[in-house]
Design a protein around this motif. Structure first.
Motif, PDB file in Angstrom:
ATOM      1  N   ALA A 167       0.876  -1.180   0.000  1.00 41.25           N
ATOM      2  CA  ALA A 167       0.000   0.000   0.000  1.00 41.25           C
ATOM      3  C   ALA A 167       0.909   1.226   0.000  1.00 41.25           C
ATOM      4  O   ALA A 167       1.888   1.273  -0.755  1.00 41.25           O
ATOM      5  CB  ALA A 167      -0.924  -0.050   1.207  1.00 41.25           C
ATOM      6  N   SER A 168       0.647   2.200   0.850  1.00 39.19           N
ATOM      7  CA  SER A 168       1.477   3.417   0.898  1.00 39.19           C
ATOM      8  C   SER A 168       1.010   4.241   2.090  1.00 39.19           C
ATOM      9  O   SER A 168      -0.154   4.101   2.525  1.00 39.19           O
ATOM     10  CB  SER A 168       1.270   4.215  -0.394  1.00 39.19           C
TER      11      SER A 168
ATOM     12  N   ALA B  34      -5.655   3.309  -0.420  1.00 41.41           N
ATOM     13  CA  ALA B  34      -6.568   3.146   0.730  1.00 41.41           C
ATOM     14  C   ALA B  34      -7.400   1.880   0.520  1.00 41.41           C
ATOM     15  O   ALA B  34      -7.660   1.121   1.462  1.00 41.41           O
ATOM     16  CB  ALA B  34      -7.475   4.368   0.864  1.00 41.41           C
ATOM     17  N   ALA B  35      -7.796   1.642  -0.725  1.00 33.20           N
ATOM     18  CA  ALA B  35      -8.554   0.416  -1.025  1.00 33.20           C
ATOM     19  C   ALA B  35      -7.687  -0.816  -0.748  1.00 33.20           C
ATOM     20  O   ALA B  35      -8.176  -1.825  -0.233  1.00 33.20           O
ATOM     21  CB  ALA B  35      -9.008   0.429  -2.491  1.00 33.20           C
ATOM     22  N   VAL B  36      -6.413  -0.733  -1.055  1.00 27.39           N
ATOM     23  CA  VAL B  36      -5.510  -1.869  -0.807  1.00 27.39           C
ATOM     24  C   VAL B  36      -5.386  -2.116   0.707  1.00 27.39           C
ATOM     25  O   VAL B  36      -5.374  -3.265   1.157  1.00 27.39           O
ATOM     26  CB  VAL B  36      -4.116  -1.610  -1.447  1.00 27.39           C
ATOM     27  N   ALA B  37      -5.332  -1.028   1.474  1.00 25.11           N
ATOM     28  CA  ALA B  37      -5.227  -1.189   2.937  1.00 25.11           C
ATOM     29  C   ALA B  37      -6.483  -1.877   3.488  1.00 25.11           C
ATOM     30  O   ALA B  37      -6.395  -2.813   4.296  1.00 25.11           O
ATOM     31  CB  ALA B  37      -5.018   0.170   3.596  1.00 25.11           C
TER      32      ALA B  37
ATOM     33  N   VAL C 178      -2.735 -12.200   5.525  1.00 23.86           N
ATOM     34  CA  VAL C 178      -2.687 -11.085   4.578  1.00 23.86           C
ATOM     35  C   VAL C 178      -2.213  -9.853   5.343  1.00 23.86           C
ATOM     36  O   VAL C 178      -2.866  -9.414   6.297  1.00 23.86           O
ATOM     37  CB  VAL C 178      -4.077 -10.798   3.955  1.00 23.86           C
ATOM     38  N   ASN C 179      -1.075  -9.343   4.966  1.00 20.55           N
ATOM     39  CA  ASN C 179      -0.526  -8.149   5.616  1.00 20.55           C
ATOM     40  C   ASN C 179      -0.029  -7.196   4.546  1.00 20.55           C
ATOM     41  O   ASN C 179      -0.017  -7.532   3.362  1.00 20.55           O
ATOM     42  CB  ASN C 179       0.628  -8.546   6.549  1.00 20.55           C
ATOM     43  N   GLY C 180       0.382  -6.009   4.958  1.00 23.35           N
ATOM     44  CA  GLY C 180       0.836  -5.051   3.951  1.00 23.35           C
ATOM     45  C   GLY C 180       1.792  -4.015   4.504  1.00 23.35           C
ATOM     46  O   GLY C 180       1.917  -3.828   5.709  1.00 23.35           O
TER      47      GLY C 180
END
Ligand SMILES: NC(=O)c1ccc[n+]([C@@H]2O[C@H](COP(=O)([O-])OP(=O)(O)OC[C@H]3O[C@@H](n4cnc5c(N)ncnc54)[C@H](OP(=O)(O)O)[C@@H]3O)[C@@H](O)[C@H]2O)c1
Length: 258
Positions: free
Chosen positions: A147-148, A166-169, A186-188
Motif C-alpha cells: 500500500a502506501s 486506501a482500497a488496498v489497505a 494477509v498483511n501489507g
C-alpha cells in the motif's frame, strides 16, 4: 529457534508482481536469498531475465513470467505458469503499481481507470487467484500488499493514487478476516518515500529538499529499508499470529500533525 531459521523460506513459492524494478526487484532478491523459489512478474521481461540471472548466480531459483496486471486473463495464465514450474504459489507480493500526479479536476477517465486497475483491481484479482489455489492445494500461505502512507493519509495532486492505496489497505484487512480459516495471512506495507523509478524525478527535484524537512529521520528510504518488514510478513514462523496488519515504514514522516 535460531533467528536464521525464523526467516527461512525454503520450500515457499513466491510470486512478485512488478519485479522488474525498485521495490519488487529488491523483494525478489531478498525472498530468494532466504530460500524461496521466486516467480518474477512484470511487463519488461528483459529486466526480469537480468534479475533471474543475478538470483541464480548466488544459488537461488527464479522464473520469469510476462504479466500486465491490468489484464485479468494474463493473471490466471501467470499463476498457471508459476504452478507448472514451481508448484502452488504460497507467497504473493502484490507490488506492481503506478502513480499519476495531477489535480483531480485534470484527471481523465482513462487515467483514473488505468490507475485503479493497476493499483487496486490487480491486487484483488491476484489475491483471489492466489488464495483459491492455496485453498485447493490445502496449503497455508502469505499475501503481502504494497500500500502506501498515501493509503492512510492524503496529498495534493495524488488523490487517485491515495484512493487506490486506501482500497488496498482495506482489502488487506477484509481478506485477512476471510482467509484466516485457511491459514492464509494477509498483511501489507505502507511505505513512505523510498528511492525508486516511481519517484526519481521528484526526489531529484528542488521540491524534495523541502519535503525532506518533514521527515523526522531527515532522509528518504532505500529499498533495503523494507527487507526486515518483508521477511517478518513473509515468514509463518516469524509472524504466524499476525494478519490484517499494515506496517508503516516511512522514517516517521506520517507521525507529526504539522
Ligand atoms: N517508492 C516509493 O516511494 C513508494 C512508496 C509507497 C508505495 N510504493 C509502491 O511500491 C510499489 C512498487 O513501486 P516502486 O517504488 O518500486 O516503483 P517502480 O520502480 O516504478 O516499479 C513499479 C513496478 O510496477 C510494475 N508495473 C507497473 N504497471 C504494471 C502493470 N500494468 N503490470 C505489471 N507490472 C506493472 C513495473 O513493471 P513493468 O513496467 O516492467 O511492468 C515496475 O516493476 C508500487 O505499488 C508503489 O505504489 C512505492
Amino acid at each position: 529457534m535460531r533467528v536464521s531459521e525464523l526467516f527461512d523460506l525454503t520450500g515457499q513459492v513466491a510470486l512478485i508482481t512488478g519485479a522488474s524494478s525498485g521495490l519488487g526487484w529488491r523483494f525478489a532478491q531478498v525472498l530468494a536469498r532466504q530460500g524461496a523459489n521466486v516467480v518474477l512478474a512484470a511487463r519488461r521481461t528483459e529486466r526480469l531475465e537480468t534479475l533471474k540471472a543475478e538470483i541464480e548466480a548466488v544459488g537461488g531459483q527464479a522464473h520469469c513470467v510476462a504479466l500486465d496486471v491490468a489484464d485479468r486473463d494474463a493473471i490466471t495464465a501467470a499463476f498457471d505458469e508459476a504452478e507448472k514450474v514451481f508448484g502452488t504459489v504460497t507467497l504473493l507480493v502484490n507490488n506492481a503499481g503506478m502513480a499519476i500526479q495531477k489535480m483531480a479536476t485534470d484527471m481523465s477517465d482513462e487515467e483514473y481507470r488505468r490507475l485503479m486497475s493497476v493499483n487496486t483491481d490487480a491486487v484483488w484479482y491476484c489475491s483471489q487467484e492466489a488464495s483459491k489455489r492455496m485453498i485447493a492445494a490445502g496449503t497455508p500461505g502469505s499475501i503481502i500488499n504494497v500500500a502506501s502512507v498515501l493509503g492512510l493519509r492524503v496529498a495534493q495532486s495524488l488523490s487517485v493514487y491515495a484512493i487506490s492505496k486506501a482500497a488496498v489497505a482495506q482489502m488487506t484487512k477484509a481478506l485477512a478476516v476471510e482467509l484466516a480459516r485457511y491459514k492464509i495471512r494477509v498483511n501489507g506495507f505502507a511505505p513512505g518515500y523510498i528511492r525508486t523509478e516511481i519517484n526519481q524525478a521528484f526526489l531529484d527535484s528542488p521540491a524534495s529538499a523541502a519535503m525532506i524537512k518533514n521527515v523526522p529521520q531527515r532522509r528518504f528510504g532505500e529499498p533495503s529499508d523494507l527487507d526486515g518488514t518483508l521477511l517478518l510478513m513473509a515468514s509463518e514462523k516469524a509472524s504466524g499470529f499476525m494478519t490484517g496488519e499494515i506496517i508503516v515504514v516511512d522514517g516517521g514522516q506520517s507521525l507529526p500533525i504539522v
